[in-house]
Write an enzyme that holds these catalytic residues in place. Structure first.
Site, short mmCIF file in Angstrom:
data_model
loop_
_atom_site.label_atom_id
_atom_site.label_comp_id
_atom_site.label_asym_id
_atom_site.label_seq_id
_atom_site.Cartn_x
_atom_site.Cartn_y
_atom_site.Cartn_z
N GLU A 71 -7.02 4.88 7.52
CA GLU A 71 -6.77 6.30 7.23
C GLU A 71 -7.97 6.92 6.52
O GLU A 71 -8.28 8.10 6.71
CB GLU A 71 -5.48 6.45 6.40
CG GLU A 71 -4.25 6.22 7.28
CD GLU A 71 -3.05 5.63 6.56
OE1 GLU A 71 -2.99 5.67 5.32
OE2 GLU A 71 -2.15 5.13 7.27
N GLY B 106 2.08 2.21 10.86
CA GLY B 106 3.07 3.29 10.75
C GLY B 106 3.69 3.69 12.08
O GLY B 106 4.31 4.74 12.18
N HIS C 150 -9.58 1.39 4.43
CA HIS C 150 -8.34 1.54 5.20
C HIS C 150 -8.62 2.50 6.37
O HIS C 150 -9.39 3.45 6.24
CB HIS C 150 -7.23 2.09 4.31
CG HIS C 150 -5.89 2.05 4.96
ND1 HIS C 150 -5.49 3.00 5.87
CD2 HIS C 150 -4.88 1.15 4.88
CE1 HIS C 150 -4.28 2.69 6.31
NE2 HIS C 150 -3.89 1.57 5.73
N GLY D 173 2.71 -1.13 4.32
CA GLY D 173 2.75 0.30 4.00
C GLY D 173 4.19 0.76 3.81
O GLY D 173 4.79 0.58 2.75
N GLY D 174 4.77 1.33 4.85
CA GLY D 174 6.10 1.93 4.78
C GLY D 174 7.15 1.06 4.09
O GLY D 174 7.91 1.55 3.25
N SER E 84 3.06 -2.15 10.47
CA SER E 84 4.49 -2.22 10.78
C SER E 84 5.15 -3.55 10.42
O SER E 84 6.05 -4.01 11.12
CB SER E 84 4.73 -1.87 12.26
OG SER E 84 4.30 -0.54 12.52
N ASN F 247 0.87 -1.18 0.00
CA ASN F 247 0.00 0.00 0.00
C ASN F 247 0.91 1.23 0.00
O ASN F 247 1.47 1.58 1.03
CB ASN F 247 -0.89 -0.04 1.25
CG ASN F 247 -1.68 1.25 1.43
OD1 ASN F 247 -1.77 2.07 0.52
ND2 ASN F 247 -2.26 1.42 2.61
N TRP F 248 1.04 1.83 -1.16
CA TRP F 248 1.98 2.95 -1.29
C TRP F 248 1.46 4.25 -0.67
O TRP F 248 2.19 5.23 -0.57
CB TRP F 248 2.31 3.20 -2.77
CG TRP F 248 3.16 2.13 -3.40
CD1 TRP F 248 3.44 0.87 -2.90
CD2 TRP F 248 3.83 2.21 -4.65
NE1 TRP F 248 4.23 0.18 -3.77
CE2 TRP F 248 4.49 0.97 -4.86
CE3 TRP F 248 3.94 3.20 -5.63
CZ2 TRP F 248 5.26 0.71 -6.00
CZ3 TRP F 248 4.69 2.94 -6.77
CH2 TRP F 248 5.35 1.70 -6.94
N LYS F 249 0.18 4.28 -0.34
CA LYS F 249 -0.43 5.49 0.23
C LYS F 249 -0.19 6.69 -0.70
O LYS F 249 -0.14 6.52 -1.91
CB LYS F 249 0.08 5.73 1.65
CG LYS F 249 -0.07 4.48 2.51
CD LYS F 249 0.09 4.71 3.98
CE LYS F 249 -0.07 3.39 4.71
NZ LYS F 249 -0.12 3.52 6.16
N GLU G 234 -5.83 -4.88 10.26
CA GLU G 234 -4.82 -3.85 10.55
C GLU G 234 -5.21 -3.10 11.82
O GLU G 234 -5.98 -2.13 11.76
CB GLU G 234 -4.75 -2.86 9.38
CG GLU G 234 -4.36 -3.49 8.07
CD GLU G 234 -3.70 -2.49 7.13
OE1 GLU G 234 -2.60 -2.77 6.66
OE2 GLU G 234 -4.26 -1.40 6.92
#
Ligand code: PGA
Length: 261
Positions: A96, A180, A94, A242-243, A221, A9-11, A174
């Site tokens: 966010e 994150g 998601h 993600g990250g 994470s 997930n590149w956001k 999640e």
């Protein structure tokens, strides 16, 4: 029998130029790993460039959101019909989006149904906040998000995209407090939520076959260093990353971990 899936997930990261660079770094490393399904979910603006570079590979493309109507006067929105030309997956609900864009279970449900109707495979995200976790409300929240998110969806029917043994839906657990933050859930804890709450709810709604056939990912994470422990948990079928999906070496390492080394 459930094939692991690692989705990045590149956001809201990566321009088109940066996407070209990252995809070209990812392709050789990811192509060398067998037995794991791989997907990347860049921002909308970079989907077309990514899709051209992924042609001829087994790496799938996903989007991070969609609108539920096929077309219409919805300035700034992207429809499932548009995404279906390029994408296999779409991330829905998601945390966010739930937090910053006020997505309710009802909106998430409209999006899940629209995705399925247009042949996209939803990656439905669920998870409790820190406050809910500390208040002992994890089961209530996660169960509600799964139940409401899948309202009116009939995965047990013959029209389910992949049939009942591959229902064409992915769920990502999640926990919001793990996204994150570097504070990942334990594999044991995540596995328990997935088995006792998510699969149990799927089983109640759609029957045991769908519950056992549906892939459920862990997200929050996940890194090269901790990936292996998640993938050895029996009910965790991969990760939404993600990250660590923004650097080729990190993402490849996670995919390798899912392949067993
Ligand atoms: P993270 O994000 O891996 O950076 O924690 C996961 C996600 O938001 O899907």
């Amino acid at each position: 029998m459930r094939r692991p899936l690692i989705a990045g997930n590149w956001k809201m990261y990566k321009t088109i130029a940066e996407t070209r660079h990252l995809v070209s770094e990812l392709v050789p490393g990811l192509q060398a790993v067998n037995g794991v399904e791989k997907a990347i979910c860049p921002p909308f603006t970079a989907l077309l460039a990514a899709s051209a570079l992924l042609e001829g590979t087994d790496i799938r493309l996903g989007a991070q959101n969609l609108h539920w109507e096929s077309s219409g006067a919805y300035t700034g929105e992207i429809s499932p019909l548009m995404l279906a030309e390029m994408c296999h997956y779409v991330i829905i609900g998601h945390s966010e989006r739930r937090t910053y864009f006020n997505e309710t279970d009802e909106v998430v449900n409209l999006k899940v149904r629209a995705a399925l109707k247009n042949g996209l495979v939803p990656i439905l995200c669920v998870g409790e906040t820190l406050r809910e976790n500390e208040a002992g409300r994890t089961a209530e929240v996660v169960t509600r998000q799964v139940r409401e998110g899948l309202k009116g969806v009939d995965l047990a029917s013959e029209d389910a995209p992949g049939g009942p043994t591959d229902p064409g839906l992915v769920i990502a657990y999640e926990p919001v407090w793990a996204i994150g933050t570097g504070r990942a859930a334990t594999a044991e804890g995540a596995n328990a939520v997935i088995a006792d709450m998510i699969r149990a709810t799927l089983s109640e709604k759609f029957g045991a076959l769908v519950a056992q056939g549906t892939r459920v990912l862990y997200g929050g994470s996940v890194k090269g260093e901790n990936a292996v422990e998640y993938f050895s948990a029996p009910d965790i079928d991969g990760a939404l990353v993600g990250g660590a999906s923004l650097k080729a070496a990190d993402f490849i390492r996670i995919v390798q971990a899912a392949a067993g080394g």
